[in-house]
Design a protein around this motif. Sequence first.
Motif, PDB file in Angstrom:
ATOM      1  N   VAL A  17      44.407  84.518  72.123  1.00 31.07           N
ATOM      2  CA  VAL A  17      43.775  85.503  72.974  1.00 31.07           C
ATOM      3  C   VAL A  17      43.543  86.737  72.601  1.00 31.07           C
ATOM      4  O   VAL A  17      42.275  87.293  72.714  1.00 31.07           O
ATOM      5  CB  VAL A  17      44.568  85.410  74.305  1.00 31.07           C
ATOM      6  CG1 VAL A  17      43.833  86.371  75.509  1.00 31.07           C
ATOM      7  CG2 VAL A  17      44.620  84.209  75.107  1.00 31.07           C
ATOM      8  N   ILE A  18      44.169  86.999  71.931  1.00 31.30           N
ATOM      9  CA  ILE A  18      44.057  88.792  71.591  1.00 31.30           C
ATOM     10  C   ILE A  18      42.948  88.643  70.495  1.00 31.30           C
ATOM     11  O   ILE A  18      41.968  89.648  70.301  1.00 31.30           O
ATOM     12  CB  ILE A  18      45.091  89.571  70.959  1.00 31.30           C
ATOM     13  CG1 ILE A  18      46.129  89.077  69.689  1.00 31.30           C
ATOM     14  CG2 ILE A  18      46.172  89.723  72.176  1.00 31.30           C
ATOM     15  CD1 ILE A  18      46.847  89.794  69.189  1.00 31.30           C
ATOM     16  N   THR A  19      43.049  87.676  69.632  1.00 35.12           N
ATOM     17  CA  THR A  19      42.006  87.527  68.518  1.00 35.12           C
ATOM     18  C   THR A  19      40.313  87.354  69.236  1.00 35.12           C
ATOM     19  O   THR A  19      39.519  87.923  68.963  1.00 35.12           O
ATOM     20  CB  THR A  19      42.204  86.328  67.601  1.00 35.12           C
ATOM     21  OG1 THR A  19      43.482  86.538  67.117  1.00 35.12           O
ATOM     22  CG2 THR A  19      41.021  86.035  66.551  1.00 35.12           C
ATOM     23  N   MET A  26      34.947  86.044  74.900  1.00 40.44           N
ATOM     24  CA  MET A  26      35.628  84.847  74.584  1.00 40.44           C
ATOM     25  C   MET A  26      34.727  83.816  74.567  1.00 40.44           C
ATOM     26  O   MET A  26      34.164  83.350  75.883  1.00 40.44           O
ATOM     27  CB  MET A  26      36.694  84.672  75.643  1.00 40.44           C
ATOM     28  CG  MET A  26      37.944  85.487  75.316  1.00 40.44           C
ATOM     29  SD  MET A  26      39.217  85.332  76.391  1.00 40.44           S
ATOM     30  CE  MET A  26      40.242  83.983  75.626  1.00 40.44           C
ATOM     31  N   THR A  27      34.122  83.343  73.600  1.00 37.37           N
ATOM     32  CA  THR A  27      33.108  82.370  73.411  1.00 37.37           C
ATOM     33  C   THR A  27      33.610  80.786  73.889  1.00 37.37           C
ATOM     34  O   THR A  27      34.842  80.644  73.667  1.00 37.37           O
ATOM     35  CB  THR A  27      32.447  82.282  72.104  1.00 37.37           C
ATOM     36  OG1 THR A  27      33.354  81.965  71.115  1.00 37.37           O
ATOM     37  CG2 THR A  27      31.747  83.458  71.624  1.00 37.37           C
ATOM     38  N   ASP A  28      32.524  80.020  74.299  1.00 39.63           N
ATOM     39  CA  ASP A  28      32.902  78.401  74.462  1.00 39.63           C
ATOM     40  C   ASP A  28      33.754  78.025  73.308  1.00 39.63           C
ATOM     41  O   ASP A  28      34.459  77.239  73.393  1.00 39.63           O
ATOM     42  CB  ASP A  28      31.715  78.025  75.125  1.00 39.63           C
ATOM     43  CG  ASP A  28      31.155  78.538  76.242  1.00 39.63           C
ATOM     44  OD1 ASP A  28      32.001  78.910  76.936  1.00 39.63           O
ATOM     45  OD2 ASP A  28      29.950  77.940  76.423  1.00 39.63           O
ATOM     46  N   ARG A  58      48.014  86.039  81.710  1.00 39.04           N
ATOM     47  CA  ARG A  58      49.015  86.913  81.575  1.00 39.04           C
ATOM     48  C   ARG A  58      48.988  87.835  80.255  1.00 39.04           C
ATOM     49  O   ARG A  58      49.181  89.094  80.340  1.00 39.04           O
ATOM     50  CB  ARG A  58      50.436  86.133  81.440  1.00 39.04           C
ATOM     51  CG  ARG A  58      50.861  85.496  82.716  1.00 39.04           C
ATOM     52  CD  ARG A  58      52.184  84.886  82.881  1.00 39.04           C
ATOM     53  NE  ARG A  58      52.404  84.028  81.675  1.00 39.04           N
ATOM     54  CZ  ARG A  58      52.274  82.651  82.218  1.00 39.04           C
ATOM     55  NH1 ARG A  58      51.738  82.228  83.481  1.00 39.04           N
ATOM     56  NH2 ARG A  58      52.301  81.457  81.409  1.00 39.04           N
ATOM     57  N   CYS A  59      48.478  87.121  79.395  1.00 37.98           N
ATOM     58  CA  CYS A  59      48.161  87.978  78.098  1.00 37.98           C
ATOM     59  C   CYS A  59      46.977  89.061  78.517  1.00 37.98           C
ATOM     60  O   CYS A  59      47.313  90.288  78.090  1.00 37.98           O
ATOM     61  CB  CYS A  59      47.472  87.047  76.931  1.00 37.98           C
ATOM     62  SG  CYS A  59      47.462  88.184  75.435  1.00 37.98           S
ATOM     63  N   GLY A  60      45.954  88.844  79.249  1.00 43.40           N
ATOM     64  CA  GLY A  60      44.950  89.764  79.557  1.00 43.40           C
ATOM     65  C   GLY A  60      45.531  90.900  80.267  1.00 43.40           C
ATOM     66  O   GLY A  60      44.964  92.085  80.347  1.00 43.40           O
ATOM     67  N   GLU A  67      49.233 101.247  75.921  1.00 50.40           N
ATOM     68  CA  GLU A  67      49.580 100.567  74.673  1.00 50.40           C
ATOM     69  C   GLU A  67      49.725  99.045  74.611  1.00 50.40           C
ATOM     70  O   GLU A  67      50.592  98.293  74.059  1.00 50.40           O
ATOM     71  CB  GLU A  67      51.120 101.056  74.313  1.00 50.40           C
ATOM     72  CG  GLU A  67      50.830 102.575  74.443  1.00 50.40           C
ATOM     73  CD  GLU A  67      50.249 103.125  73.272  1.00 50.40           C
ATOM     74  OE1 GLU A  67      50.267 102.612  72.166  1.00 50.40           O
ATOM     75  OE2 GLU A  67      49.385 104.201  73.613  1.00 50.40           O
ATOM     76  N   GLY A  68      48.704  98.406  75.579  1.00 56.72           N
ATOM     77  CA  GLY A  68      48.849  96.754  75.860  1.00 56.72           C
ATOM     78  C   GLY A  68      48.844  96.020  74.384  1.00 56.72           C
ATOM     79  O   GLY A  68      49.672  95.074  74.406  1.00 56.72           O
TER      80      GLY A  68
END
Length: 138
Positions: A17-19, A26-28, A58-60, A67-68
């Motif tokens: 997700v962070i990548t 966030m592409t398809d 949750r990551c989002g 400092e996320g």
Amino acid sequence: MMSDTISIQEALIYVMVITSASDASMTDAELATMGGVVKTLPVFTDYDPGNVLPAAQRCGERLQEPEGLSDVLALVADTLPVHLFDTAYALAVEVAAADLDVSKEELRILQLLRDRFNLDKLTVAAIERGAIARHRRG
């Protein structure tokens, strides 16, 4: 930082997700890659693919905190056993390569992951070369 713990599988999803989210889109192709990884890799054998979206959300939420990004990186590094650091990096590379356009923001995340996981240059080169070969078009 939120102090609760996450599973190894959720930590790997956070890496993807962070990548993917690093360049604000966030592409398809990236989302499809994440779904495919969760359905096929042995590390996700007992993980319900229906949990991917809630884990990504949750990551989002964590990323929105002060400092996320640093907190998510620390949580991932604390959660994953050392022998899965290269797996996590490989998943990040897969997501970055999925849409065949690796942004400077994605490159920065990959650099942060390499540093956080203390991956050697040979391991990094092998993972990146493998992704290039898998994503190459005829």
